[in-house]
Design a protein around this motif. Sequence first.
Motif, PDB file in Angstrom:
ATOM      1  N   PHE A 124      -0.923   4.231  -0.377  1.00  0.00           N
ATOM      2  CA  PHE A 124      -1.071   3.568  -1.672  1.00  0.00           C
ATOM      3  C   PHE A 124       0.054   3.884  -2.660  1.00  0.00           C
ATOM      4  O   PHE A 124       0.577   2.959  -3.295  1.00  0.00           O
ATOM      5  N   PRO A 125       0.465   5.131  -2.827  1.00  0.00           N
ATOM      6  CA  PRO A 125       1.566   5.401  -3.773  1.00  0.00           C
ATOM      7  C   PRO A 125       2.862   4.682  -3.404  1.00  0.00           C
ATOM      8  O   PRO A 125       3.570   4.175  -4.287  1.00  0.00           O
ATOM      9  N   ASP A 126       3.180   4.619  -2.100  1.00  0.00           N
ATOM     10  CA  ASP A 126       4.413   3.950  -1.690  1.00  0.00           C
ATOM     11  C   ASP A 126       4.314   2.437  -1.874  1.00  0.00           C
ATOM     12  O   ASP A 126       5.277   1.782  -2.273  1.00  0.00           O
ATOM     13  N   GLU A 127       3.152   1.895  -1.585  1.00  0.00           N
ATOM     14  CA  GLU A 127       2.954   0.464  -1.801  1.00  0.00           C
ATOM     15  C   GLU A 127       3.034   0.117  -3.287  1.00  0.00           C
ATOM     16  O   GLU A 127       3.597  -0.907  -3.683  1.00  0.00           O
ATOM     17  N   THR A 128       2.461   1.004  -4.108  1.00  0.00           N
ATOM     18  CA  THR A 128       2.513   0.798  -5.556  1.00  0.00           C
ATOM     19  C   THR A 128       3.958   0.790  -6.048  1.00  0.00           C
ATOM     20  O   THR A 128       4.332  -0.036  -6.894  1.00  0.00           O
ATOM     21  N   ALA A 129       4.769   1.698  -5.528  1.00  0.00           N
ATOM     22  CA  ALA A 129       6.174   1.765  -5.944  1.00  0.00           C
ATOM     23  C   ALA A 129       6.907   0.466  -5.620  1.00  0.00           C
ATOM     24  O   ALA A 129       7.713  -0.030  -6.419  1.00  0.00           O
ATOM     25  N   ILE A 130       6.616  -0.090  -4.455  1.00  0.00           N
ATOM     26  CA  ILE A 130       7.250  -1.347  -4.062  1.00  0.00           C
ATOM     27  C   ILE A 130       6.768  -2.492  -4.957  1.00  0.00           C
ATOM     28  O   ILE A 130       7.563  -3.308  -5.438  1.00  0.00           O
ATOM     29  N   LEU A 131       5.461  -2.549  -5.194  1.00  0.00           N
ATOM     30  CA  LEU A 131       4.912  -3.606  -6.037  1.00  0.00           C
ATOM     31  C   LEU A 131       5.426  -3.509  -7.467  1.00  0.00           C
ATOM     32  O   LEU A 131       5.669  -4.527  -8.125  1.00  0.00           O
ATOM     33  N   ALA A 132       5.589  -2.284  -7.968  1.00  0.00           N
ATOM     34  CA  ALA A 132       6.083  -2.111  -9.339  1.00  0.00           C
ATOM     35  C   ALA A 132       7.456  -2.748  -9.509  1.00  0.00           C
ATOM     36  O   ALA A 132       7.765  -3.309 -10.570  1.00  0.00           O
TER      37      ALA A 132
ATOM     38  N   HIS B 226      -0.636  -8.951  -1.353  1.00  0.00           N
ATOM     39  CA  HIS B 226       0.015  -7.867  -0.616  1.00  0.00           C
ATOM     40  C   HIS B 226      -0.993  -7.099   0.227  1.00  0.00           C
ATOM     41  O   HIS B 226      -0.776  -6.831   1.413  1.00  0.00           O
ATOM     42  N   PHE B 227      -2.125  -6.730  -0.381  1.00  0.00           N
ATOM     43  CA  PHE B 227      -3.109  -5.935   0.351  1.00  0.00           C
ATOM     44  C   PHE B 227      -3.866  -6.770   1.388  1.00  0.00           C
ATOM     45  O   PHE B 227      -4.325  -6.233   2.390  1.00  0.00           O
ATOM     46  N   LEU B 228      -3.983  -8.064   1.161  1.00  0.00           N
ATOM     47  CA  LEU B 228      -4.588  -8.929   2.171  1.00  0.00           C
ATOM     48  C   LEU B 228      -3.666  -9.105   3.368  1.00  0.00           C
ATOM     49  O   LEU B 228      -4.120  -9.402   4.471  1.00  0.00           O
ATOM     50  N   GLY B 229      -2.380  -8.960   3.157  1.00  0.00           N
ATOM     51  CA  GLY B 229      -1.428  -8.994   4.263  1.00  0.00           C
ATOM     52  C   GLY B 229      -1.027 -10.373   4.721  1.00  0.00           C
ATOM     53  O   GLY B 229      -0.317 -10.517   5.727  1.00  0.00           O
ATOM     54  N   SER B 230      -1.473 -11.406   4.042  1.00  0.00           N
ATOM     55  CA  SER B 230      -1.081 -12.769   4.381  1.00  0.00           C
ATOM     56  C   SER B 230      -1.330 -13.646   3.167  1.00  0.00           C
ATOM     57  O   SER B 230      -2.032 -13.243   2.233  1.00  0.00           O
ATOM     58  N   PHE B 231      -0.772 -14.836   3.185  1.00  0.00           N
ATOM     59  CA  PHE B 231      -0.945 -15.782   2.086  1.00  0.00           C
ATOM     60  C   PHE B 231      -1.556 -17.059   2.618  1.00  0.00           C
ATOM     61  O   PHE B 231      -1.044 -17.670   3.566  1.00  0.00           O
TER      62      PHE B 231
END
Length: 601
Positions: free
Chosen positions: A18-26, A131-136
């Motif tokens: 989660f912290p790494d994903e948050t950094a990317i999303l930020a 992002h968390f769903l992993g698809s659009f």
Amino acid sequence: MAKLILLCQRHGVERKSFPDETAILAKRLMPDNFTPSSPKILSEGGVHIAILNPNHLIPIQNTSVALGYMFEPEQDWGNPGESIPDGSMALFRTSPAAVELATDLMGSRAIWYAKTPSFFVASTSQRAIVHFLGSFEPDERARAWMLSSGTIGPGISWDRRINALPLNSRLYLDRSSWQTKLTMGETCFRPENRPHAVFLEQLQPIIKSVLENITMDPQQWILPLSGGYDSRMLLLQLHLNYRDIRCVTWGKADADKNRWTDAWVAKRLCKVLNVNHTYFVTEVSTDGFSTVFERFLAAGEGRIDQLEPYLDGFELWRQLTSSGAKGIIRGDECFGSRTLYSELDFRKFCLATMLADYEDFRRMDIAAQYPQTWPQHLTRRPVESMEMWRDRLYTDYLFPVWLSPLNELKQAYVEIMTPFISRRIIHFVRRLPDRLRTEKKLFRAAVSALSPAVPFARYPAIDLGRTYLKRRDVSQFMGDTLNSAHCRHIFPPILLEATIRNMRSNGSKPITQKYPITRKIRPFLPPRMVKTIQKTLNLQERVDYHDVALRCCIIDAMARKLEEDAKAFSTIDQRLYALTEASSPTDPHISHYRLSSLTAT
């Protein structure tokens, strides 16, 4: 000023990535013209919360967050299941037993959410959820509404799996049973037949009481002052307790020289009241339209097409942030609305037009590809007068579908407080007879009774026209997009060909472009006279293909971004973040909720 992401894993499983994903999303979700604060992460018992670009104005209680402003917070406001505090905010509450989301009475700040067999995710950002769903998985309804109205429509998101939490609602997730319960309030007007003077005597102390209870640092909160009634009432009341309140107005370089504009009126009012006022001159950005367009989508996620106030490339908001401003006080309100002539007339005013309203779209049969229906809950009720329906539509459609997206564009830079949506004010207004809500008659009387002899503005200080769409660089940008393979994969050829052809020939223009004088004289004419002129000249609103081109560009760009968001974490070694939770391969819904970085479902 912030975006928020809440992720709750079932059975209390931790998401180590989660912290790494948050950094990317930020990095992906913030505009590129300022340096946001580092994300703030809260984690406990399988619940992870990330606040992107946080500041100390955001109330936090354990792992519960109120994104916005609470007017009268109670001590236990962060506990799921407790009463919802009054405010202009999006509320996220968690405990070991539950997760709860809540919107304010007007839905001033959007909350989006999705639930899978293994996790629950909620956010003020649709892109974060994808992002968390992993698809659009695109929702064609959002594309239909964007084409017809310049918004993504009522209760609709870009991805068909993402839900919008309705205004005045709360969603409760029982973490043990993994079941949700949605509780929605109802917008009802119950007019009382009392004299104008009686209601006026009651309204003034209610507004005064609400504004007296606001606690703020005037060096961090700024009041944008227009030349209208809403922001003037805020100033007239707030400056009594905050003599050093700061007001700002912005617009064209010479706008403060015209006594009928916001700029001149605001400057004059502040001089009379001896209040600090700054006028910001906004110029068209030299960064290039493609950069401004990308910044617009980063800030607002394409929920609305009104780019014209931000053609400076959000430089105004960067400057306000750099000057120490953390929040702004807005006069968004629901004291009533304009005179109503027909349901279609008011739907046009609310940006609620549909594909079927336009001959151009009907002729091309665009609705065959993009399904669109008018929501049943927005239909006029048998017990409602036209004026009651009008003001309910203003509340239930205009606020969450139009004002909320407009505010989201600013919330990338500052927090927003909207005192006039206090429950005490709204519940009072819903008791007013139709005649006192029409043209905001009672509210205008309340403001005028307190105001010094300074006129009200007739024109905005900024250019809210759409002529920028005809600039050569903008036309080139839109033309290149419409001719791209990605865009042609989304839209039917007949729509793209008609749009490109009419852009070149300048076809199908609305009334104010065909007859520019109407824009100049309209503020000085009574509403009924304006309508009579339109009917006499048979001036019908038409599709403007420059608008259609811009909306196609927004749809295309958001599809690209959401497709990329779903894959944004795929470069990180998934083995570092493996979960131990067993998968559920027999569940038919699992494939729709594949995680890009995790294998557990």
